[in-house]
Design a protein around this motif. Structure first.
Motif, PDB file in Angstrom:
ATOM      1  N   LEU A 108       0.960  -1.118   0.058  1.00 14.75           N
ATOM      2  CA  LEU A 108      -0.095   0.087   0.059  1.00 14.75           C
ATOM      3  C   LEU A 108       0.951   1.202  -0.024  1.00 14.75           C
ATOM      4  O   LEU A 108       0.541   2.269  -0.550  1.00 14.75           O
ATOM      5  N   HIS A 109       2.139   1.285   0.863  1.00 17.24           N
ATOM      6  CA  HIS A 109       3.161   2.218   0.609  1.00 17.24           C
ATOM      7  C   HIS A 109       3.828   1.513  -0.508  1.00 17.24           C
ATOM      8  O   HIS A 109       4.575   0.506  -0.209  1.00 17.24           O
ATOM      9  N   ALA A 110       3.847   2.236  -1.707  1.00 16.48           N
ATOM     10  CA  ALA A 110       3.979   1.454  -3.004  1.00 16.48           C
ATOM     11  C   ALA A 110       5.621   1.049  -3.039  1.00 16.48           C
ATOM     12  O   ALA A 110       5.851  -0.118  -3.766  1.00 16.48           O
ATOM     13  N   GLY A 111       6.521   1.433  -2.180  1.00 14.68           N
ATOM     14  CA  GLY A 111       7.761   0.993  -2.626  1.00 14.68           C
ATOM     15  C   GLY A 111       8.060  -0.072  -1.243  1.00 14.68           C
ATOM     16  O   GLY A 111       9.387  -0.472  -1.316  1.00 14.68           O
ATOM     17  N   GLU A 112       7.275  -0.448  -0.656  1.00 10.53           N
ATOM     18  CA  GLU A 112       7.510  -1.404   0.435  1.00 10.53           C
ATOM     19  C   GLU A 112       7.322  -3.013  -0.012  1.00 10.53           C
ATOM     20  O   GLU A 112       6.066  -3.377  -0.144  1.00 10.53           O
ATOM     21  N   LEU A 113       8.221  -3.484  -0.599  1.00  5.59           N
ATOM     22  CA  LEU A 113       8.141  -4.981  -1.384  1.00  5.59           C
ATOM     23  C   LEU A 113       8.331  -6.156  -0.795  1.00  5.59           C
ATOM     24  O   LEU A 113       8.205  -7.133  -1.378  1.00  5.59           O
ATOM     25  N   GLY A 145       6.492   6.425  -2.625  1.00  4.99           N
ATOM     26  CA  GLY A 145       5.338   5.488  -2.725  1.00  4.99           C
ATOM     27  C   GLY A 145       4.628   5.818  -1.375  1.00  4.99           C
ATOM     28  O   GLY A 145       3.577   5.102  -1.102  1.00  4.99           O
ATOM     29  N   ARG A 146       4.936   6.667  -0.431  1.00  5.64           N
ATOM     30  CA  ARG A 146       4.232   6.714   0.711  1.00  5.64           C
ATOM     31  C   ARG A 146       3.170   7.704   0.706  1.00  5.64           C
ATOM     32  O   ARG A 146       2.082   7.527   1.478  1.00  5.64           O
ATOM     33  N   PHE A 147       3.542   8.984   0.262  1.00 11.97           N
ATOM     34  CA  PHE A 147       2.399   9.983   0.192  1.00 11.97           C
ATOM     35  C   PHE A 147       1.997  10.210  -1.359  1.00 11.97           C
ATOM     36  O   PHE A 147       2.706  10.304  -2.211  1.00 11.97           O
ATOM     37  N   LEU A 193       0.459  -5.932   4.231  1.00 11.01           N
ATOM     38  CA  LEU A 193       1.864  -6.328   4.509  1.00 11.01           C
ATOM     39  C   LEU A 193       2.643  -4.914   4.176  1.00 11.01           C
ATOM     40  O   LEU A 193       2.458  -4.446   3.030  1.00 11.01           O
ATOM     41  N   HIS A 194       3.361  -4.579   5.132  1.00 13.76           N
ATOM     42  CA  HIS A 194       4.153  -3.148   4.921  1.00 13.76           C
ATOM     43  C   HIS A 194       5.646  -3.704   5.129  1.00 13.76           C
ATOM     44  O   HIS A 194       5.944  -4.630   5.497  1.00 13.76           O
ATOM     45  N   CYS A 195       6.408  -2.418   5.308  1.00 15.45           N
ATOM     46  CA  CYS A 195       7.874  -2.779   5.932  1.00 15.45           C
ATOM     47  C   CYS A 195       8.207  -1.335   6.463  1.00 15.45           C
ATOM     48  O   CYS A 195       7.514  -0.379   6.192  1.00 15.45           O
ATOM     49  N   ASP A 196       9.165  -1.645   7.356  1.00 19.49           N
ATOM     50  CA  ASP A 196       9.710  -0.425   7.875  1.00 19.49           C
ATOM     51  C   ASP A 196      11.032  -0.034   7.275  1.00 19.49           C
ATOM     52  O   ASP A 196      11.371  -0.414   6.317  1.00 19.49           O
TER      53      ASP A 196
HETATM   54 ZN   LIG Z   1       4.067   1.222   5.008  1.00 19.77          ZN
END
Ligand SMILES: [Zn+2]
Length: 353
Positions: free
Chosen positions: A40-45, A92-94, A147-150
């Motif tokens: 959903l945060h597009a760069g969190e793969l 990819g976040r905002f 599913l995201h990542c930090d």
């Molecule tokens: Zn995220």
């Protein structure tokens, strides 16, 4: 596996996004329905890689007749963010047009009003149409995994207290390092889904949501995208699906979750007191004691007395660390999961904007 596409028309002429949605049809009508989305945060793969291998496993299960639940997987949930780039860097976040976080501003509605999400969609800008269609799919499920990542990070999850300790099986299945128990006070995707269930009967808030789950999983750091890691993570999620009766696999038995599960109030957000070049002295996964030096910041390079130290306010586990080495004043450096509440004031809701 059936594939459908969501079409999101752009806000300017000539643009449309086409988002694949993967469907597996279960054989058991009363099995819990599953919704899984990634990036959903597009760069969190890391989640996208997990979803790739999970779908492979699910197709195999489909052929063997062991898919019990209806399962929807959206392996890359944000084509709008994925297309954004600013001076060569992906954003990819905002949403660049509105500065709105793609994981905020989900509509807070009662589950009984789910059908309203898709009414008059054309009145909304593209990012909101995407959000309304994603949460509409999620609210058709019982178990929802986002599913995201930090940045640099252990594997952990934000889990609403309404699902705890029932959700410890997910933490065990994925072998999480920590769970942060959230208080359901934001418009993030996972919390908007929980909100809809809690207020299914408007005005009567349910404190506990048995048989349901809506969770944000932080699958380690942005760069933790590797084939073996993603396969292990997919296997972990498969074990969770088996434990919840969404797929049949008689070989799965889950250990109990042994990691820390702490309220968000117990997370020390370590911030830079001044700007400068950060030299980290401790890494993610390390336990620190009160007063330990976590980092030195070079605030005035080359000058005498040109550094300041950052110390741990209390003992805890370093869960995340920023990957930038130039830090701004008050910039986040680390999240440390601690035994006691932080004395720093926290506004309700998410830890970060
Ligand atoms: Zn995220």
């Amino acid at each position: 596996m059936d594939i459908t596409h969501l079409t999101i028309d752009g806000d300017t002429p000539g643009i449309a996004w086409r988002l694949p949605v993967l469907h597996f049809t279960g054989s058991k009508p009363d099995a819990p329905k599953i919704y899984i989305q990634a990036a959903l945060h597009a760069g969190e793969l890391p989640g996208t890689a997990l979803a790739h291998f999970l779908c492979e496993r699910l197709r195999q299960a489909e052929a063997e007749g062991t898919v019990l639940s209806d399962i929807i997987v959206v392996p890359h949930a944000n084509p709008i963010g994925a297309a954004q780039s600013h001076f060569g860097e992906m954003q990819g976040r905002f949403d660049l047009g509105t500065r709105t976080n793609f994981n905020r501003d989900f509509p807070l509605i009662s589950a009984r009003d789910r059908h309203l999400l898709l009414e008059n969609l054309e009145r909304y800008p593209a990012a909101d149409r995407l959000k309304r269609q994603l949460i509409h799919m999620a609210l058709g499920a019982d178990l929802v995994i986002d599913l995201h990542c930090d940045d640099e990070s252990l594997q952990y999850a934000y889990i609403d207290e309404a699902f705890w300790p029932e959700a410890a099986d997910l933490a065990a299945a994925l072998n999480m390092d920590a769970v942060l128990l959230s208080d359901g006070e934001s418009s993030a995707f996972e919390e908007a889904v929980s909100f809809a269930w809690k207020y299914e009967v408007p005005g009567e808030k349910k404190a506990h949501l048995s048989g349901k789950l809506s969770v944000t999983v932080e699958l380690r750091g942005t760069r933790d995208v590797y084939p073996e890691m993603a396969k292990r993570d997919a296997e972990g999620l498969w074990r969770f699906l088996a434990a919840r009766g969404a797929v049949r696999d008689d070989h799965v038995s889950l250990p109990s979750f042994a990691g820390p599960a702490v309220p968000l109030d117990n997370v020390e957000m370590i911030r830079a007191p001044q700007a400068g070049t950060v030299l980290f002295l401790r890494n993610i996964g390390e336990r620190v004691n009160e007063g330990d030096r976590l980092a030195t910041i070079i605030t005035a390079p080359g000058m005498p007395d040109g550094t300041i130290d950052v110390h741990a306010p209390q003992a805890g586990l370093i869960v995340t660390r920023v990957s930038d080495r130039l830090v701004r004043r008050r910039g986040d450096l680390m999240k440390v999961a601690c035994d006691r509440p932080s004395t720093a004031a926290r506004k309700p809701g998410t830890l970060e904007d």
